[in-house]
Design a protein around this motif. Structure first.
Motif, PDB file in Angstrom:
ATOM      1  N   ARG A  17       0.847  -1.193   0.000  1.00  0.00           N
ATOM      2  CA  ARG A  17       0.000   0.000   0.000  1.00  0.00           C
ATOM      3  C   ARG A  17       0.879   1.238   0.000  1.00  0.00           C
ATOM      4  O   ARG A  17       1.719   1.409   0.879  1.00  0.00           O
ATOM      5  CB  ARG A  17      -0.881  -0.002   1.266  1.00  0.00           C
ATOM      6  N   ALA A  18       0.714   2.092  -1.010  1.00  0.00           N
ATOM      7  CA  ALA A  18       1.499   3.324  -1.098  1.00  0.00           C
ATOM      8  C   ALA A  18       0.862   4.375  -0.207  1.00  0.00           C
ATOM      9  O   ALA A  18      -0.092   5.049  -0.589  1.00  0.00           O
ATOM     10  CB  ALA A  18       1.570   3.806  -2.537  1.00  0.00           C
ATOM     11  N   ALA A  19       1.370   4.522   1.008  1.00  0.00           N
ATOM     12  CA  ALA A  19       0.848   5.479   1.972  1.00  0.00           C
ATOM     13  C   ALA A  19       2.009   6.259   2.580  1.00  0.00           C
ATOM     14  O   ALA A  19       3.166   6.078   2.195  1.00  0.00           O
ATOM     15  CB  ALA A  19       0.057   4.750   3.046  1.00  0.00           C
ATOM     16  N   GLN A  20       1.697   7.160   3.528  1.00  0.00           N
ATOM     17  CA  GLN A  20       2.731   7.932   4.194  1.00  0.00           C
ATOM     18  C   GLN A  20       3.799   7.003   4.770  1.00  0.00           C
ATOM     19  O   GLN A  20       4.993   7.239   4.669  1.00  0.00           O
ATOM     20  CB  GLN A  20       2.114   8.771   5.322  1.00  0.00           C
ATOM     21  N   LYS A  46      -9.401  -4.754   5.078  1.00  0.00           N
ATOM     22  CA  LYS A  46      -9.181  -4.164   6.398  1.00  0.00           C
ATOM     23  C   LYS A  46      -8.345  -2.885   6.355  1.00  0.00           C
ATOM     24  O   LYS A  46      -8.130  -2.248   7.376  1.00  0.00           O
ATOM     25  CB  LYS A  46      -8.495  -5.191   7.315  1.00  0.00           C
ATOM     26  N   LEU A  47      -7.850  -2.505   5.176  1.00  0.00           N
ATOM     27  CA  LEU A  47      -7.024  -1.309   5.081  1.00  0.00           C
ATOM     28  C   LEU A  47      -7.815  -0.047   5.427  1.00  0.00           C
ATOM     29  O   LEU A  47      -8.997   0.070   5.092  1.00  0.00           O
ATOM     30  CB  LEU A  47      -6.464  -1.159   3.661  1.00  0.00           C
ATOM     31  N   ASP A  48      -7.147   0.895   6.076  1.00  0.00           N
ATOM     32  CA  ASP A  48      -7.746   2.191   6.389  1.00  0.00           C
ATOM     33  C   ASP A  48      -7.765   3.029   5.119  1.00  0.00           C
ATOM     34  O   ASP A  48      -6.717   3.384   4.577  1.00  0.00           O
ATOM     35  CB  ASP A  48      -6.915   2.891   7.467  1.00  0.00           C
ATOM     36  N   MET A  50      -8.502   6.068   4.665  1.00  0.00           N
ATOM     37  CA  MET A  50      -8.214   7.498   4.827  1.00  0.00           C
ATOM     38  C   MET A  50      -6.741   7.752   5.133  1.00  0.00           C
ATOM     39  O   MET A  50      -6.359   8.829   5.534  1.00  0.00           O
ATOM     40  CB  MET A  50      -9.085   8.081   5.972  1.00  0.00           C
ATOM     41  N   THR A  51      -5.883   6.730   4.941  1.00  0.00           N
ATOM     42  CA  THR A  51      -4.464   6.888   5.229  1.00  0.00           C
ATOM     43  C   THR A  51      -3.849   8.000   4.367  1.00  0.00           C
ATOM     44  O   THR A  51      -4.089   8.066   3.171  1.00  0.00           O
ATOM     45  CB  THR A  51      -3.718   5.567   4.963  1.00  0.00           C
ATOM     46  N   ALA A  52      -3.037   8.850   5.014  1.00  0.00           N
ATOM     47  CA  ALA A  52      -2.410   9.966   4.292  1.00  0.00           C
ATOM     48  C   ALA A  52      -1.396   9.449   3.272  1.00  0.00           C
ATOM     49  O   ALA A  52      -0.741   8.441   3.483  1.00  0.00           O
ATOM     50  CB  ALA A  52      -1.720  10.899   5.286  1.00  0.00           C
ATOM     51  N   VAL A  53      -1.292  10.176   2.151  1.00  0.00           N
ATOM     52  CA  VAL A  53      -0.359   9.798   1.089  1.00  0.00           C
ATOM     53  C   VAL A  53       0.484  11.019   0.722  1.00  0.00           C
ATOM     54  O   VAL A  53      -0.048  12.114   0.545  1.00  0.00           O
ATOM     55  CB  VAL A  53      -1.112   9.300  -0.158  1.00  0.00           C
ATOM     56  N   SER A  54       1.785  10.838   0.599  1.00  0.00           N
ATOM     57  CA  SER A  54       2.663  11.924   0.181  1.00  0.00           C
ATOM     58  C   SER A  54       2.992  11.766  -1.301  1.00  0.00           C
ATOM     59  O   SER A  54       2.711  10.726  -1.896  1.00  0.00           O
ATOM     60  CB  SER A  54       3.957  11.912   1.006  1.00  0.00           C
ATOM     61  N   HIS A  55       3.624  12.803  -1.892  1.00  0.00           N
ATOM     62  CA  HIS A  55       3.929  12.727  -3.319  1.00  0.00           C
ATOM     63  C   HIS A  55       5.029  11.716  -3.614  1.00  0.00           C
ATOM     64  O   HIS A  55       5.266  11.349  -4.763  1.00  0.00           O
ATOM     65  CB  HIS A  55       4.317  14.106  -3.849  1.00  0.00           C
ATOM     66  N   THR A  56       5.725  11.241  -2.550  1.00  0.00           N
ATOM     67  CA  THR A  56       6.794  10.253  -2.757  1.00  0.00           C
ATOM     68  C   THR A  56       6.343   8.824  -2.517  1.00  0.00           C
ATOM     69  O   THR A  56       7.096   7.885  -2.766  1.00  0.00           O
ATOM     70  CB  THR A  56       7.969  10.567  -1.812  1.00  0.00           C
ATOM     71  N   SER A  57       5.101   8.654  -2.021  1.00  0.00           N
ATOM     72  CA  SER A  57       4.627   7.323  -1.618  1.00  0.00           C
ATOM     73  C   SER A  57       4.665   6.312  -2.753  1.00  0.00           C
ATOM     74  O   SER A  57       5.128   5.181  -2.584  1.00  0.00           O
ATOM     75  CB  SER A  57       3.207   7.426  -1.051  1.00  0.00           C
ATOM     76  N   SER A  58       4.167   6.705  -3.926  1.00  0.00           N
ATOM     77  CA  SER A  58       4.103   5.771  -5.050  1.00  0.00           C
ATOM     78  C   SER A  58       5.486   5.312  -5.483  1.00  0.00           C
ATOM     79  O   SER A  58       5.723   4.123  -5.721  1.00  0.00           O
ATOM     80  CB  SER A  58       3.381   6.416  -6.231  1.00  0.00           C
ATOM     81  N   ALA A  59       6.436   6.260  -5.600  1.00  0.00           N
ATOM     82  CA  ALA A  59       7.794   5.907  -6.012  1.00  0.00           C
ATOM     83  C   ALA A  59       8.449   4.990  -4.981  1.00  0.00           C
ATOM     84  O   ALA A  59       9.120   4.013  -5.335  1.00  0.00           O
ATOM     85  CB  ALA A  59       8.628   7.174  -6.205  1.00  0.00           C
ATOM     86  N   GLU A  60       8.241   5.297  -3.694  1.00  0.00           N
ATOM     87  CA  GLU A  60       8.823   4.465  -2.646  1.00  0.00           C
ATOM     88  C   GLU A  60       8.257   3.047  -2.687  1.00  0.00           C
ATOM     89  O   GLU A  60       8.995   2.068  -2.500  1.00  0.00           O
ATOM     90  CB  GLU A  60       8.563   5.103  -1.281  1.00  0.00           C
TER      91      GLU A  60
END
Length: 464
Positions: A17-20, A46-48, A50-60
């Motif tokens: 999951r690409a999240a913060q 079961k994933l939340d 509303m988890t925050a996502v940053s602009h780097t999440s996908s690349a990470e």
């Protein structure tokens, strides 16, 4: 759905999951089994949400996936539109990765997102898919479904209507996508003209004349490519684009008298309306609608009720034509094969083990293809392939009732085999010098490797 229908067919998998803070289902790729697939489905629900996502999440997340030595490919599932800073970071960090990145667009609203995801998959030697949300979907924040209930409900969604604006196959079937793009432009143009008419305080008809019918077309026009069809029935061909529609209804701001062209009420009568134009001083220009013209300048617009009615009638006709075209392109065998334009064609059919549950559907679609399209061609042939490739006939054969019947009996008898020798099937089709087109039906990549110059050239010719 992809877990219970396709992942179950492969060796190992993992979910990230690409999240913060990256969330991994397992630390490394895990062997596929009924138990692990059930566990993965439960983890997903079961994933939340509303988890925050940053602009780097996908690349990470993508770099983390590529760091697993067992990974052969990564599927990047993008919900909605991709931010600009995320796009740039993905291109910098992922485009030269160690494995293909297959991008999947879900509910994208901007063309830029589709273009970017296509480019990212191309740079990484991956593939691109796009689809839109359907109505009556379960609330994403609802309770987790049991494994079997989840599978049934996801399968049932196939009968729902698309909620998003883009057709289900847009981005995958380019033939449909071209028409859809033109349709969107038509709708946008209608909205702009309606807004201008409203701003200029002119009354306009809001209902289409129910007696209108689409322009008559020769039935052979259906079998044109969408590119050629648009050249004949698109907005530019019918002079319905915004600039063409308003060409005789705009005038530029100048410091002095301005001419406005007006047509006589009875267009059949001979008048001097074109030579004795209505004169309005520039100081009254602020009474008219302003809009940007194609050269970047600001122009004033004056649309009469009569002109709007004529334009609306033509545009509604064009809209119906495009909607009917999209519907026709998605019916029967065209939904899978698209329009078959060539006269001498090969159909290559994957009969590997992974096609076990799909083969009945493939046979049904091939039967539709034979009835709707192949019978109107000159020559055809079939090749089935699993570990080995076997052709129905040695060469292309003439299309006639006897050959079509014999080919159908051969198709009905197809059974699944083992591995996927796609290259051998392609070589057989390409060896026939009269082949004009090859239609390849497969659910996965080849699993047999050939390393010699001759076969590499065959692959390149097929790609071209």
């Amino acid at each position: 759905m992809v877990l219970v229908e396709q992942v179950i067919q492969i060796s190992r998998f993992n979910l990230i999951r690409a999240a913060q803070d990256l969330m991994k289902w397992q630390q490394k790729c895990t062997p596929v089994s009924e138990h692990t697939v059930k566990s993965a489905v439960t983890w997903l629900w079961k994933l939340d949400h509303m988890t925050a996502v940053s602009h780097t999440s996908s690349a990470e997340a993508l770099l983390e996936a590529m760091g697993d030595e067992a990974v052969e490919a990564v599927y990047y599932f993008a919900v909605g539109d991709v931010p600009v800073d995320t796009k740039q970071l993905l291109l910098e960090k992922v485009s030269d990765g160690s494995c293909p990145v297959n991008t999947v667009s879900f509910n994208a609203r901007e063309d830029e997102t589709i273009i970017f995801l296509k480019e990212l998959s191309r740079l990484t030697s991956g593939r691109f898919h796009a689809f839109a949300e359907k109505k009556n979907c379960r609330d994403a924040t609802g309770p987790a479904l049991k494994y079997e209930e989840d599978r049934k409900r996801l399968t049932a969604l196939n009968s729902g209507k698309v909620k998003g604006q883009m057709p289900q196959v847009a981005g995958v079937c380019e033939d449909v996508f071209l028409i859809w793009k033109e349709l969107e432009e038509a709708r946008s143009t209608v909205r702009q003209v309606q807004e201008m008419l409203s701003e200029s305080d002119q009354s306009a008809s809001q209902e289409a004349n129910k007696g209108d019918h689409p322009l008559s077309k020769d039935i052979t026009d259906k079998y044109l490519t969408s590119e050629k069809w648009l050249q004949k029935y698109g907005l530019k061909a019918q002079k319905l684009t915004l600039y063409e529609a308003l060409a005789d209804s705009v005038f530029r701001h100048v410091d002095g008298p301005v001419d406005i062209k007006t047509k006589p009420e009875d267009e059949c009568s001979q008048t001097d309306a074109e030579t004795k134009r209505k004169i309005i001083h520039a100081r009254y220009c602020d009474k008219f609608v302003h809009t940007l013209w194609k050269d970047g300048s600001v122009v004033h617009v004056y649309v009469t009720t009569e002109k709007y009615k004529q334009y609306e009638k033509k545009m509604r006709t064009a809209l119906r034509q495009m909607e009917e075209r999209i519907k026709w392109l998605q019916q029967g065998s065209r939904g899978l094969f698209g329009n078959v334009f060539e006269d001498d064609v090969y159909i290559l059919i994957d009969t590997s083990q992974s096609m076990n549950n799909k083969l009945p559907l493939v046979k049904e679609k091939i039967f539709q293809l034979m009835q709707e399209q192949l019978r109107h061609k000159k020559r055809f042939n079939f090749v089935k392939f699993s570990a080995q490739a076997v052709a129905w006939q040695e060469k292309l054969v003439e299309v006639n009732e006897e050959n079509l019947q014999d080919a159908w009996l051969w198709i009905k008898g197809l059974e699944v085999g083992s591995s996927t020798n796609t290259l051998k099937a392609l070589q057989m089709a390409l060896a026939d010098t009269d082949t004009q087109a090859i239609y390849l039906l497969t659910d996965g990549r080849p699993d047999q490797v050939f390393q010699n110059e001759k076969t590499e050239n065959a692959e390149k010719r097929c790609q071209n």
